[in-house]
Design a protein around this motif. Structure first.
Motif, PDB file in Angstrom:
ATOM      1  N   CYS A  15      33.607  33.465  42.007  1.00  0.00           N
ATOM      2  CA  CYS A  15      35.057  33.764  41.003  1.00  0.00           C
ATOM      3  C   CYS A  15      35.193  32.098  40.566  1.00  0.00           C
ATOM      4  O   CYS A  15      35.757  31.514  41.208  1.00  0.00           O
ATOM      5  CB  CYS A  15      36.361  34.106  41.658  1.00  0.00           C
ATOM      6  SG  CYS A  15      36.264  35.737  41.940  1.00  0.00           S
ATOM      7  N   SER A  17      38.167  30.691  39.702  1.00  0.00           N
ATOM      8  CA  SER A  17      39.187  30.510  40.370  1.00  0.00           C
ATOM      9  C   SER A  17      40.232  31.304  41.939  1.00  0.00           C
ATOM     10  O   SER A  17      39.038  32.594  41.403  1.00  0.00           O
ATOM     11  CB  SER A  17      40.477  29.980  39.705  1.00  0.00           C
ATOM     12  OG  SER A  17      40.864  31.132  39.245  1.00  0.00           O
ATOM     13  N   LYS A  18      40.512  31.404  43.022  1.00  0.00           N
ATOM     14  CA  LYS A  18      41.175  31.982  43.510  1.00  0.00           C
ATOM     15  C   LYS A  18      42.513  32.501  43.306  1.00  0.00           C
ATOM     16  O   LYS A  18      43.234  31.993  43.397  1.00  0.00           O
ATOM     17  CB  LYS A  18      40.753  31.811  44.691  1.00  0.00           C
ATOM     18  CG  LYS A  18      40.675  32.303  46.153  1.00  0.00           C
ATOM     19  CD  LYS A  18      39.543  33.753  46.586  1.00  0.00           C
ATOM     20  CE  LYS A  18      39.707  33.943  47.527  1.00  0.00           C
ATOM     21  NZ  LYS A  18      38.714  35.713  47.354  1.00  0.00           N
ATOM     22  N   CYS A  19      42.181  34.234  43.070  1.00  0.00           N
ATOM     23  CA  CYS A  19      43.853  34.487  43.225  1.00  0.00           C
ATOM     24  C   CYS A  19      44.547  34.044  43.498  1.00  0.00           C
ATOM     25  O   CYS A  19      43.994  34.925  45.564  1.00  0.00           O
ATOM     26  CB  CYS A  19      43.480  36.140  42.460  1.00  0.00           C
ATOM     27  SG  CYS A  19      42.698  36.137  40.350  1.00  0.00           S
ATOM     28  N   TYR A  21      46.852  36.216  45.937  1.00  0.00           N
ATOM     29  CA  TYR A  21      46.783  37.759  46.574  1.00  0.00           C
ATOM     30  C   TYR A  21      45.546  38.149  47.346  1.00  0.00           C
ATOM     31  O   TYR A  21      45.504  39.069  48.047  1.00  0.00           O
ATOM     32  CB  TYR A  21      47.808  39.152  46.199  1.00  0.00           C
ATOM     33  CG  TYR A  21      46.652  38.864  44.498  1.00  0.00           C
ATOM     34  CD1 TYR A  21      45.205  39.916  44.463  1.00  0.00           C
ATOM     35  CD2 TYR A  21      47.217  38.119  43.687  1.00  0.00           C
ATOM     36  CE1 TYR A  21      44.545  39.890  43.121  1.00  0.00           C
ATOM     37  CE2 TYR A  21      45.932  38.109  42.065  1.00  0.00           C
ATOM     38  CZ  TYR A  21      45.293  38.962  41.974  1.00  0.00           C
ATOM     39  OH  TYR A  21      44.568  39.792  41.183  1.00  0.00           O
ATOM     40  N   CYS A  22      44.312  37.590  46.741  1.00  0.00           N
ATOM     41  CA  CYS A  22      43.148  38.118  46.852  1.00  0.00           C
ATOM     42  C   CYS A  22      42.722  37.725  47.991  1.00  0.00           C
ATOM     43  O   CYS A  22      42.681  36.790  48.437  1.00  0.00           O
ATOM     44  CB  CYS A  22      42.262  37.597  46.360  1.00  0.00           C
ATOM     45  SG  CYS A  22      40.640  38.943  45.745  1.00  0.00           S
ATOM     46  N   SER A  26      35.420  36.970  48.266  1.00  0.00           N
ATOM     47  CA  SER A  26      34.811  35.729  46.823  1.00  0.00           C
ATOM     48  C   SER A  26      35.176  34.423  46.820  1.00  0.00           C
ATOM     49  O   SER A  26      35.952  34.310  47.473  1.00  0.00           O
ATOM     50  CB  SER A  26      35.532  36.383  45.769  1.00  0.00           C
ATOM     51  OG  SER A  26      37.009  36.508  45.609  1.00  0.00           O
ATOM     52  N   GLY A  65      34.867  39.493  43.590  1.00  0.00           N
ATOM     53  CA  GLY A  65      33.982  38.900  42.880  1.00  0.00           C
ATOM     54  C   GLY A  65      34.445  39.031  41.286  1.00  0.00           C
ATOM     55  O   GLY A  65      34.975  39.780  40.467  1.00  0.00           O
ATOM     56  N   THR A  66      33.399  38.116  40.409  1.00  0.00           N
ATOM     57  CA  THR A  66      33.390  38.614  39.058  1.00  0.00           C
ATOM     58  C   THR A  66      32.391  38.602  38.939  1.00  0.00           C
ATOM     59  O   THR A  66      31.632  36.527  38.316  1.00  0.00           O
ATOM     60  CB  THR A  66      34.469  36.994  38.600  1.00  0.00           C
ATOM     61  OG1 THR A  66      35.787  37.222  39.252  1.00  0.00           O
ATOM     62  CG2 THR A  66      34.581  37.899  37.228  1.00  0.00           C
ATOM     63  N   ASN A  99      36.502  39.529  34.547  1.00  0.00           N
ATOM     64  CA  ASN A  99      38.019  38.495  33.741  1.00  0.00           C
ATOM     65  C   ASN A  99      38.020  38.182  32.059  1.00  0.00           C
ATOM     66  O   ASN A  99      37.038  38.058  31.926  1.00  0.00           O
ATOM     67  CB  ASN A  99      38.054  37.281  35.008  1.00  0.00           C
ATOM     68  CG  ASN A  99      38.684  37.166  36.317  1.00  0.00           C
ATOM     69  OD1 ASN A  99      38.322  38.497  36.638  1.00  0.00           O
ATOM     70  ND2 ASN A  99      38.479  36.140  36.810  1.00  0.00           N
ATOM     71  N   ARG A 136      46.220  34.317  37.852  1.00  0.00           N
ATOM     72  CA  ARG A 136      45.450  34.345  36.914  1.00  0.00           C
ATOM     73  C   ARG A 136      45.425  33.428  35.851  1.00  0.00           C
ATOM     74  O   ARG A 136      46.281  32.879  35.102  1.00  0.00           O
ATOM     75  CB  ARG A 136      45.385  36.279  36.852  1.00  0.00           C
ATOM     76  CG  ARG A 136      45.600  36.746  37.799  1.00  0.00           C
ATOM     77  CD  ARG A 136      44.815  37.182  38.315  1.00  0.00           C
ATOM     78  NE  ARG A 136      43.618  37.653  37.418  1.00  0.00           N
ATOM     79  CZ  ARG A 136      42.752  38.596  37.439  1.00  0.00           C
ATOM     80  NH1 ARG A 136      42.116  38.288  38.633  1.00  0.00           N
ATOM     81  NH2 ARG A 136      41.746  38.591  36.592  1.00  0.00           N
TER      82      ARG A 136
HETATM   83  S1  SF4 Z   1      38.190  39.257  42.826  1.00  0.00           S
HETATM   84 FE1  SF4 Z   1      39.330  39.339  41.173  1.00  0.00          FE
HETATM   85  S2  SF4 Z   1      41.042  39.128  42.495  1.00  0.00           S
HETATM   86 FE2  SF4 Z   1      39.744  38.690  43.273  1.00  0.00          FE
HETATM   87  S3  SF4 Z   1      39.926  36.149  43.117  1.00  0.00           S
HETATM   88 FE3  SF4 Z   1      38.008  36.751  42.089  1.00  0.00          FE
HETATM   89  S4  SF4 Z   1      38.711  37.035  40.075  1.00  0.00           S
HETATM   90 FE4  SF4 Z   1      40.907  36.749  41.173  1.00  0.00          FE
END
Ligand code: SF4
Ligand code: SAM
Length: 374
Positions: A15, A17-19, A21-22, A26, A65-66, A99, A136
């Motif tokens: 990713c 950056s790390k969200c 809540y996630c 990832s 992940g992304t 994303n 986000r």
């Molecule tokens: S997987 Fe999605 S929700 Fe989780 S950190 Fe990466 S972008 Fe954010």
């Protein structure tokens, strides 16, 4: 109820950056880690193809992940490798997650060339203050642009994820997000209630009283409003969190819910094949070193776990649990096996049985209703 389809899930654990809540598998990678990962993933695809490649792949899901953070051409390389080592149905549905701010025209072109037919975008909310709490790095305009990019290259089956029950989220925020989202030229919406995963920055902020969740009553209202509003606007609910225009249900997810086979490739990916569940290691170094021999938690299903899983997955869908199909599958008698729990749930008006199908009446509390069966 039981699917005979075979799906592939490909995990991209990176990713930008790390969200907040996630807790998905990832992280923000270094350049070398990305290269190493793509090589390891291809190695795993080749070996898996030799082991189980004779089956017809009916859907592919590239998630994370992304995936859209990968360098140019990586998705084409990965999908070419899949097609070389597996038999992939011509009309196979191929979904890729992205994303909104990492999906430009070049990505859209690449995904079209890789054979992606479906795009899933994580919008989460229209409200800037909610996106900030979630950490986000995009806004609603980015999402609109990403959709235009996809449509330009003829990727027309598009999902948008939104989240409900986020700290500081008001009913007005939810209404505004829904109003904007249904106007987008998309086919599918996933609306997830926030899950406070342990040890995430968001959960810690809640535990330290720096943020607070919306009251339970408001969270229920948000979900109920979402269901009604989406149905009024042509997106019908077919699973607790999933809404689609007719004919655009996610084929890949339907296969999970019908207990079809799936093979997970990549870091931390889960598989269910020939009655056995397992997961790849979540340890990056271990995966890179040996992507073909990193399976853990290998568990053969028993009649008991197969029954439980069938009930749980079917009751999460609006299609419900078909009693005749269950009885044929397990050579059993569902009504007799679960007589007391069915009587209790019917008395409490939590389920309905019509034409031999059991459905949950209040999806918001489906987890606790399903738990009654175990
Ligand atoms: S997987 Fe999605 S929700 Fe989780 S950190 Fe990466 S972008 Fe954010
Ligand atoms: C694995 S993410 C992949 C998509 C992409 N990485 C993104 O976030 O935009 C899929 C979706 O899961 C949802 N999600 C992730 N963590 C969640 C949580 N703790 N609670 C509720 N929904 C969550 C988000 O809506 C997210 O878009």
């Amino acid at each position: 109820m039981l699917s005979s389809k075979f799906a592939l899930y490909i995990h991209i654990p990176f990713c930008v950056s790390k969200c907040s809540y996630c807790d998905f598998c990832s992280f923000v990678p270094k350049e070398k880690q990305v290269k190493d990962y793509i090589n390891a993933l291809k190695k795993e695809i080749i070996t898996a193809g030799q082991r189980v490649g004779g089956r017809l792949v009916t859907s592919v899901y590239i998630g994370g992940g992304t995936p859209s953070t990968l360098p140019p051409n990586a998705i084409v390389e990965i999908m070419d490798c899949v097609r070389e080592h597996f038999i992939v149905l011509n009309a196979c549905s191929v979904t890729i997650e992205a994303n909104p701010n990492t999906f430009d025209k070049n990505k859209a072109k690449e995904y079209m060339l890789a054979g992606c037919s479906r795009l899933s975008l994580g919008l989460q909310s229209h409200s800037p203050h909610i996106l900030k709490i979630l950490n986000r790095a995009h806004n609603f305009d980015d999402c609109e642009k990403a959709i235009q990019n996809a449509l330009f290259y003829n990727i027309q089956d598009i999902n948008v994820d939104i989240m409900l029950g986020v700290p500081n989220q008001t009913m007005k925020d939810v209404k505004e997000t829904l109003k904007r989202v249904v106007k987008l030229p998309i086919t599918h919406i996933s609306a997830y209630g926030l899950i406070c995963e342990p040890n995430t920055p968001l959960t810690r902020s809640i535990e330290q009283n720096k943020l607070s969740l919306p009251p339970e009553e408001l969270a229920v209202d948000m979900y109920d409003y979402t269901v009604k509003f989406l149905e009024k606007n042509g997106f019908y609910r077919y699973e607790i969190s999933n809404f689609a225009k007719t004919g655009y249900e996610s084929e890949h997810n339907l296969n999970y819910w019908k207990r079809g086979s799936y093979l997970g490739l990549g870091l931390g990916a889960h598989s269910f094949l020939d009655g056995t569940h397992w997961q790849n290691t979540e340890n990056f170094k271990e995966y890179i070193k040996n992507p073909t021999l990193c399976q853990k938690d290998i568990e053969r299903e028993t009649i008991k776990t197969a029954k439980e899983e069938t009930i749980m997955l079917a009751l999460r869908t609006t299609q419900g649990l078909n009693i005749k199909e269950y009885n044929e599958m397990f050579d059993g008698n569902f009504l007799q096996e679960y007589r007391s729990v069915l009587e209790k749930l019917l008395k409490e008006n939590l389920i309905e049985i019509t034409n031999g199908v059991i459905r949950i009446k209040n999806m918001y509390i489906s987890n606790s209703i399903i738990a009654e069966f175990f």
